[in-house]
Design a protein around this motif. Structure first.
Motif, PDB file in Angstrom:
ATOM      1  N   THR A  52       0.777  -1.225   0.026  1.00 37.80           N
ATOM      2  CA  THR A  52       0.117  -0.021  -0.103  1.00 37.80           C
ATOM      3  C   THR A  52       0.907   1.265  -0.063  1.00 37.80           C
ATOM      4  O   THR A  52       0.549   2.235  -0.445  1.00 37.80           O
ATOM      5  N   GLN A  55       1.603   2.331  -3.628  1.00 41.33           N
ATOM      6  CA  GLN A  55       0.236   2.601  -4.040  1.00 41.33           C
ATOM      7  C   GLN A  55      -0.186   4.081  -3.666  1.00 41.33           C
ATOM      8  O   GLN A  55      -0.878   4.705  -4.426  1.00 41.33           O
ATOM      9  N   VAL A  56       0.017   4.430  -2.600  1.00 43.61           N
ATOM     10  CA  VAL A  56      -0.432   5.831  -2.059  1.00 43.61           C
ATOM     11  C   VAL A  56       0.615   6.934  -2.975  1.00 43.61           C
ATOM     12  O   VAL A  56       0.024   7.674  -3.525  1.00 43.61           O
ATOM     13  N   MET A  58       1.989   6.399  -5.807  1.00 46.46           N
ATOM     14  CA  MET A  58       1.681   6.444  -7.163  1.00 46.46           C
ATOM     15  C   MET A  58       0.457   7.207  -7.488  1.00 46.46           C
ATOM     16  O   MET A  58       0.316   8.122  -8.327  1.00 46.46           O
ATOM     17  N   THR A  59      -0.422   7.132  -6.826  1.00 43.48           N
ATOM     18  CA  THR A  59      -1.619   7.939  -7.040  1.00 43.48           C
ATOM     19  C   THR A  59      -1.267   9.597  -6.772  1.00 43.48           C
ATOM     20  O   THR A  59      -1.877  10.372  -7.521  1.00 43.48           O
ATOM     21  N   LEU A  60      -0.636   9.689  -5.782  1.00 41.04           N
ATOM     22  CA  LEU A  60      -0.219  11.140  -5.337  1.00 41.04           C
ATOM     23  C   LEU A  60       0.543  11.783  -6.608  1.00 41.04           C
ATOM     24  O   LEU A  60       0.136  13.147  -6.915  1.00 41.04           O
TER      25      LEU A  60
END
Lengths: 406, 406
Positions: A52, A55-56, A58-60
């Motif tokens: 995770t 994953q945090v 990459m979205t930011l």
């Protein structure tokens, strides 16, 4: 800052894919949460938990790019098509199905890929372990047939020695995969040896450069046979290991096998091994391993002592390994002699020695590591004319400098 | 504590699946990270970002169960087979492919499913929006053909009114889907109306109960036609809305349509609408909406004022809605009269009124909300003999009490 950099590359006419690691202390915090529940959390759950973090980020990053008016899309390991074996926490990449990333690039999108993770054939998330994000970057670069894989860090390339220790160290413009591998495994923290190994195997050119400057860094690539090789490429050092000596073990066949297979079974990563000449049917056996593995090493050795007729064992946590690396060593005799002479002249005591065809490592007392690196750096003609300055600044100082310049 | 509870259920001979939401303030923190980058982050990235919160809690719960010696396995929305439409941030569940969860149950494993998320047909992660985790629980319960869906919160069931406001409120043993839906949409925060709606549609029995006690809570299920219905099931209140009045708008056809379609387009969730009798070709139009939507409502109304010939608009943020709910109202005339008389006798001024076949809502001044709830609760015969005590304790106090009892 990263988003702006990616956009600048895109504007310069390049297709670009970003691979990200987790932010700051995220991974440590997640490990802490798991440790509070279990001393040995299930590997499948642990991998899912740790995944995770990337994953945090990459979205930011994708959001930041879109905010600046460019199209971006995040890809988890699964969505990026990174298929691994099932070994949780240290999975190996088997394949990169890059179709989805490629078609995003063709649509003008900047794909942002989560490093450090993939999926196994059960559809479960795996993590790649230490050096995972760099390895993902190299694998994705290979998967999409990229011209180059740029790896950003807080230093601006590969130096002939750690500039914090040897201020006259100079940046290399180019280094061969072989030399880079030896430097990485000898303690140079800039690139993970695993990623370099992957790049060497699939001939991916790495550009190691600074996240805080536009200056070119160091290219890591196949040695050019036409290019004249320096005998020595660089000096690496490593203060994270400890030395364990088993005293007066029986000198009979199979003793070393017993010790080192037990250590391996218990996940102790043994680095150097030295066995002294036998006296009266007994011998001393010394090895080094990462400090983190010491508790496991102690329990293995304590259990084995009576079985191998050994008297006692000693631990020295105050050691440092200094390594001289260079592909040119193969064809240049006299490197070892020169190194030993130089250290002796500077009153540096050598405790252990090990060699490979292109590396010579010595273990010295931790207090003498700076002296050892500097005198070897000078002796092998690596000193730059100017004293190193730029990357001595902290990330914050560099950022402040850049802001002022705008 | 949750792991122990699941294990106790398993030991009692039940097959059990857990559905989790994110821990504490995780979702708020992730929203904060995104807001710091963009005022309007891309929906696909936002959903992927928010989905990590539940993914962290599912892995930690699975670890906790395994630490206690039972087998557990986490399932993301994707792995749990929760397929949604593509509406990011408010996706609707289309299907639950529960095969993988079912086979885990058959192997003796406790599956732990991430609430609030699914995947769309592109393989992208979607989130379900408000009430998402409760809805996931109901959907999974339906997908695996569970006997019951237990929803845990910090209160021990559904009460005839909020016990913090009406200390003589009593816990209901059972409530119909219809009454529960009206209570939820009228402000009772225990169950999300979306999850109740889903349960009603697929006839999933919900057991609303306390995470801090083993006492039975309230069953939410189809009304039993053989069971005698109380006229009134409960009183709900809601202080989170504001009232907006548009003064002296033209009283011509299409004006209301213009106002309320503009509000809808701008995501203002209008609750009650009242239009007064026309005077001199002009009329007052009043609506209520969530306080969070007020900035958007203001800008819509300000823009519309000149177009609808209105003089001004007024905002009252100090209101409360009090609702009387009961399926039995349908066949019992006189509920409204009794309610209005009771409020008048207690000097509670009614500002707005709206009704459904099984609900009567009045808007009063926020300062009078407790008085209104209590006098209606008494008038409709809902008062318990004893004064409510247990759930007045905070979660910490209840936990302390339980620990002492061991």
């Amino acid at each position: 800052m990263v988003a702006r950099r990616l956009i600048a590359m895109k504007q310069a006419g390049n297709d670009v894919v970003a691979v990200v690691s987790a932010m700051g202390k995220t991974t440590d915090e997640l490990v802490g949460l798991a440790s509070s529940l279990s001393s040995n959390p299930p590997a499948r759950e642990m991998d899912r938990l740790l995944s995770t973090g990337e994953q945090v980020s990459m979205t930011l990053l994708a959001m930041a790019i879109e905010t600046l008016g460019y199209r971006a899309m995040s890809f988890s390991g699964r969505q990026a098509g990174i298929e691994t074996n099932t070994e949780h926490a240290k999975a190996k990449i088997r394949l990169v199905h890059a179709d989805r990333i490629k078609s995003a690039i063709e649509s003008g999108i900047i794909p942002v890929v989560a490093g450090f993770q993939g999926i196994d054939q059960n559809g479960d998330i795996t993590t790649l372990g230490r050096g995972g994000s760099d390895t993902t970057a190299v694998a994705v670069a290979y998967g999409i047939g990229a011209d180059m894989c740029e790896i950003y860090s807080d230093v601006d390339g590969i130096y002939t020695a750690d500039p914090r220790v040897a201020p006259r160290a100079s940046k290399l413009d180019v280094i061969s995969y072989e030399d880079m591998l030896e430097l990485s495994s000898a303690g140079s923290g800039v690139l993970q040896s695993r990623a370099v190994e992957f790049a060497r195997k699939y001939q991916v050119v790495i550009h190691s450069r600074s996240a805080f400057s536009d200056a070119p860094g160091t290219l890591v690539k196949e040695a050019d046979p036409m290019m004249e090789q320096a005998v020595i490429t660089g000096i690496a050092h490593d203060t994270s290991e400890v030395k364990v000596t088993i005293r007066d073990a029986d000198d009979t066949p199979g003793i070393a096998a017993k010790v080192f297979s037990s250590l391996a079974t218990n996940n102790v990563n043994v680095d150097m091994i030295i066995q002294n000449v036998s006296e009266d049917g007994h011998t001393d056996m010394t090895f080094t391993c990462p400090e983190a593995d010491l508790p496991r090493a102690r329990s293995v050795v304590e259990r084995l002592l009576p079985k191998i007729g050994a008297r006692e064992y000693l631990v020295d946590e105050s050691i440092a390994k200094v390594s001289i690396v260079g592909t040119g060593m193969k064809s240049s005799p006299g490197v070892a002699a020169k190194a030993f002479t130089t250290l002796a002249e500077n009153n540096v005591n050598i405790e252990l020695i090990s060699t490979s065809p292109i590396r010579l490592s010595v273990v010295v007392n931790a207090e003498q590591v700076e002296l050892a690196v500097r005198c070897l750096h000078t002796a092998f003609g690596l000193d730059a004319d100017s004293v190193f300055e730029e990357t001595m600044l902290s990330a914050e100082e560099i950022a402040a400098k850049k802001n002022k310049g705008r």
